[in-house]
Design an enzyme around this catalytic site. Structure first.
Site, PDB file in Angstrom:
ATOM      1  N   HIS A  80      32.457 -13.308 107.379  1.00  0.00           N
ATOM      2  CA  HIS A  80      31.249 -13.968 106.877  1.00  0.00           C
ATOM      3  C   HIS A  80      31.435 -14.270 105.398  1.00  0.00           C
ATOM      4  O   HIS A  80      31.990 -13.464 104.664  1.00  0.00           O
ATOM      5  CB  HIS A  80      30.047 -13.033 107.070  1.00  0.00           C
ATOM      6  CG  HIS A  80      28.764 -13.602 106.575  1.00  0.00           C
ATOM      7  ND1 HIS A  80      28.039 -14.522 107.293  1.00  0.00           N
ATOM      8  CD2 HIS A  80      28.071 -13.403 105.419  1.00  0.00           C
ATOM      9  CE1 HIS A  80      26.961 -14.854 106.607  1.00  0.00           C
ATOM     10  NE2 HIS A  80      26.966 -14.198 105.471  1.00  0.00           N
ATOM     11  N   ASP A 159      14.784 -12.194 111.540  1.00  0.00           N
ATOM     12  CA  ASP A 159      15.382 -12.816 110.348  1.00  0.00           C
ATOM     13  C   ASP A 159      14.979 -14.280 110.231  1.00  0.00           C
ATOM     14  O   ASP A 159      14.732 -14.771 109.128  1.00  0.00           O
ATOM     15  CB  ASP A 159      16.906 -12.682 110.371  1.00  0.00           C
ATOM     16  CG  ASP A 159      17.505 -13.199 109.067  1.00  0.00           C
ATOM     17  OD1 ASP A 159      17.218 -12.608 108.017  1.00  0.00           O
ATOM     18  OD2 ASP A 159      18.216 -14.218 109.093  1.00  0.00           O
ATOM     19  N   ARG A 166      10.858 -15.877 103.008  1.00  0.00           N
ATOM     20  CA  ARG A 166      11.503 -15.491 101.736  1.00  0.00           C
ATOM     21  C   ARG A 166      11.866 -16.730 100.927  1.00  0.00           C
ATOM     22  O   ARG A 166      11.741 -16.759  99.701  1.00  0.00           O
ATOM     23  CB  ARG A 166      12.773 -14.671 102.023  1.00  0.00           C
ATOM     24  CG  ARG A 166      12.483 -13.238 102.433  1.00  0.00           C
ATOM     25  CD  ARG A 166      13.742 -12.545 102.915  1.00  0.00           C
ATOM     26  NE  ARG A 166      14.796 -12.532 101.925  1.00  0.00           N
ATOM     27  CZ  ARG A 166      16.101 -12.460 102.207  1.00  0.00           C
ATOM     28  NH1 ARG A 166      16.512 -12.409 103.458  1.00  0.00           N
ATOM     29  NH2 ARG A 166      16.980 -12.456 101.253  1.00  0.00           N
ATOM     30  N   SER A 181      19.442  -8.805 106.185  1.00  0.00           N
ATOM     31  CA  SER A 181      19.489 -10.108 106.845  1.00  0.00           C
ATOM     32  C   SER A 181      20.920 -10.425 107.321  1.00  0.00           C
ATOM     33  O   SER A 181      21.142 -10.765 108.489  1.00  0.00           O
ATOM     34  CB  SER A 181      18.990 -11.171 105.855  1.00  0.00           C
ATOM     35  OG  SER A 181      19.363 -12.452 106.237  1.00  0.00           O
ATOM     36  N   LYS A 185      22.520  -9.882 111.488  1.00  0.00           N
ATOM     37  CA  LYS A 185      23.129 -10.995 112.238  1.00  0.00           C
ATOM     38  C   LYS A 185      24.582 -10.691 112.597  1.00  0.00           C
ATOM     39  O   LYS A 185      25.049 -11.017 113.683  1.00  0.00           O
ATOM     40  CB  LYS A 185      23.028 -12.288 111.411  1.00  0.00           C
ATOM     41  CG  LYS A 185      21.592 -12.831 111.400  1.00  0.00           C
ATOM     42  CD  LYS A 185      21.436 -14.068 110.551  1.00  0.00           C
ATOM     43  CE  LYS A 185      21.472 -13.748 109.096  1.00  0.00           C
ATOM     44  NZ  LYS A 185      21.005 -14.736 108.173  1.00  0.00           N
TER      45      LYS A 185
HETATM   46  N1  URA Z   1      22.391 -15.197 103.808  1.00  0.00           N
HETATM   47  C1  URA Z   1      21.686 -14.591 104.765  1.00  0.00           C
HETATM   48  O1  URA Z   1      22.019 -14.691 105.936  1.00  0.00           O
HETATM   49  N2  URA Z   1      20.610 -13.877 104.423  1.00  0.00           N
HETATM   50  C2  URA Z   1      20.205 -13.733 103.161  1.00  0.00           C
HETATM   51  O2  URA Z   1      19.226 -13.057 102.924  1.00  0.00           O
HETATM   52  C3  URA Z   1      20.933 -14.382 102.158  1.00  0.00           C
HETATM   53  C4  URA Z   1      22.030 -15.106 102.514  1.00  0.00           C
END
Ligand code: URA
Length: 422
Positions: A80, A159, A166, A181, A185
């Site tokens: 990621h 999320d 957010r 977050s 994922k």
């Molecule tokens: N990327 C994400 O998936 N979540 C965040 O809160 C910030 C960046």
């Protein structure tokens, strides 16, 4: 239990229990807790933070708010990036490590704001299919070791809803909220091995080292608590990665890199990230993994795997279009390049049409900026700084030149890999 008491509790800096956090998330998802109440809670969290225990609990609650994928494939590896400008790393890394028998089943996103997205970039390869059924996805990973698609399934529903809130309440930059977050994922995507490229700098989500380390430590802790192999690599995003910024231009630079002819910074980054992924997945030392990764770049196996991957997703590798119109901007100054502002370059690429301001914008995959130099290079007046590939929308020379600063003093090239937290 009610949301007002819980906001109050947080305000008194008391620790929320897992049940209390679950009450908040569940009731926000079912609509009992309203946006304005959730905003108040998120603002408290942004200001006062969460404890490590609260963050781990919040991540677990978010993880279980949606589907959790299980591909039935052992030892999957995922990577990621927190997002940057010119970041085509995944397009090089995925086939590179797959050529060493590391299994990659990855979901990626589209670009938003000044940062690009892997899915848009891959779609600049004519025909490249970025969605498929779960069965097709599994079969492709089984058969060739790599598959990459856009978001699929209903992962981490909490999320989706909380991130949107957010975004409009100024609470995107809270470290525990970012950690929960991202990690919810990653955990929902079903990989055993997780490598996170955490970008730091003007073009990144986080721009100071202290916060980046805090975020990295939290994500590593969450990963380990969930029995994952995890590493977080902190990398510089003050200047764009490589030279190309756009979509098709980035794919072409990724291809050069897979052939061993890529920019030095991108090549070094994929070697390091690739070695960490390979050492985790194959349970070998990182030194051995580095040799293997380098070997597969230079013996052509990584590029071979890239071709196999593109073909499996119906892409035509000979059909990657770039815009026909070119404009070349040259330097008006002489000296060492001190800075190439990644954030501003990202915004200019977006202005050309390569990126989105809002998620429904249609982008032009063929336009982009190809920089000619990196920070630390010596430049004379009249030297080319960048080539702009454009269609309808253009940028001015002044806009491009304002991204650069120069110095008469010789300066060190910035360190790309700043730290690794495992
Ligand atoms: N990327 C994400 O998936 N979540 C965040 O809160 C910030 C960046």
């Amino acid at each position: 239990m009610n949301i007002l008491d819980l906001i109050d509790k947080k305000e008194k800096r008391e620790t929320l229990t897992k049940e209390e956090l679950k009450y908040i998330i569940d009731n926000y998802l079912n609509g009992t807790i309203k946006d304005y109440q959730m905003s108040a809670f998120l603002t408290e969290v942004d200001l006062l933070g969460l404890t490590e225990e609260e963050t781990i609990n919040l991540t677990d609650i978010m993880l279980h708010s949606g589907e959790i994928l299980d591909f039935g494939i052992d030892n999957l590896t995922d990577k990621h990036s927190t997002g940057g400008v010119g970041d085509k790393t995944t397009i090089v890394l995925a086939p590179l490590v797959a050529s060493l028998n590391v299994k990659i089943a990855k979901m990626s996103g589209r670009g938003l704001g000044h940062t690009g997205g892997t899915i848009d970039k891959l779609e600049s390869i004519k025909g490249f299919k970025t969605s498929m059924s779960l069965d097709e996805f599994k079969n492709q990973v089984d058969k060739i070791g790599v598959a990459l698609v856009g978001q699929m399934g209903n992962l981490v529903l909490a999320d989706k809803k909380i991130y949107a809130l957010r975004d409009v309440t100024g609470t995107v930059d809270s470290i525990p909220l970012i950690a929960s977050s991202i990690m919810s994922k990653k955990l929902a995507s079903g990989a055993k091995n997780i490598v996170i490229d955490l970008k730091i700098g003007s073009g990144a989500l986080v721009n100071n080292l202290e916060e980046a380390k805090e975020l990295a430590n939290l994500m590593v802790k969450i990963g380990k608590t969930n029995n994952k192999n995890i590493a977080c690599v902190l990398t510089n995003m003050d200047e764009p990665l490589g030279y190309a910024v756009g979509n098709s231009v980035e794919v072409l630079e990724a291809i050069d890199t897979l052939k061993g002819k890529g920019p030095e910074d991108l090549t070094n980054l994929v070697i390091k990230l690739g070695a960490i992924m390979t050492s985790m997945a194959l349970n070998i030392t990182e030194e051995t993994a580095i040799e293997k990764v380098k070997e597969n770049i230079f013996n052509g196996k990584a590029y071979q795997k890239f071709k196999e991957w593109v073909k499996a997703q119906d892409g035509d590798i000979n059909n990657i279009e770039i815009a026909k119109n070119k404009q070349i901007f040259t330097s008006k100054e002489e000296g060492y390049i001190k800075n190439i502002n990644a954030l501003e370059i990202g915004k200019l690429a977006r202005k050309l049409g390569a990126g989105r301001l809002s998620k429904d914008d249609i982008i032009d995959l063929t336009v982009g900026i190809i920089l000619k130099h990196k920070v630390g290079d010596y430049i004379k007046k009249g030297d080319v700084l960048a080539t702009i590939l454009y269609n309808e929308k253009q940028i001015t020379e002044e806009e491009l030149l304002s991204c650069f600063t120069f110095t008469k003093e010789k300066i060190e090239k910035p360190k790309l890999i700043i730290d690794i937290i495992k």
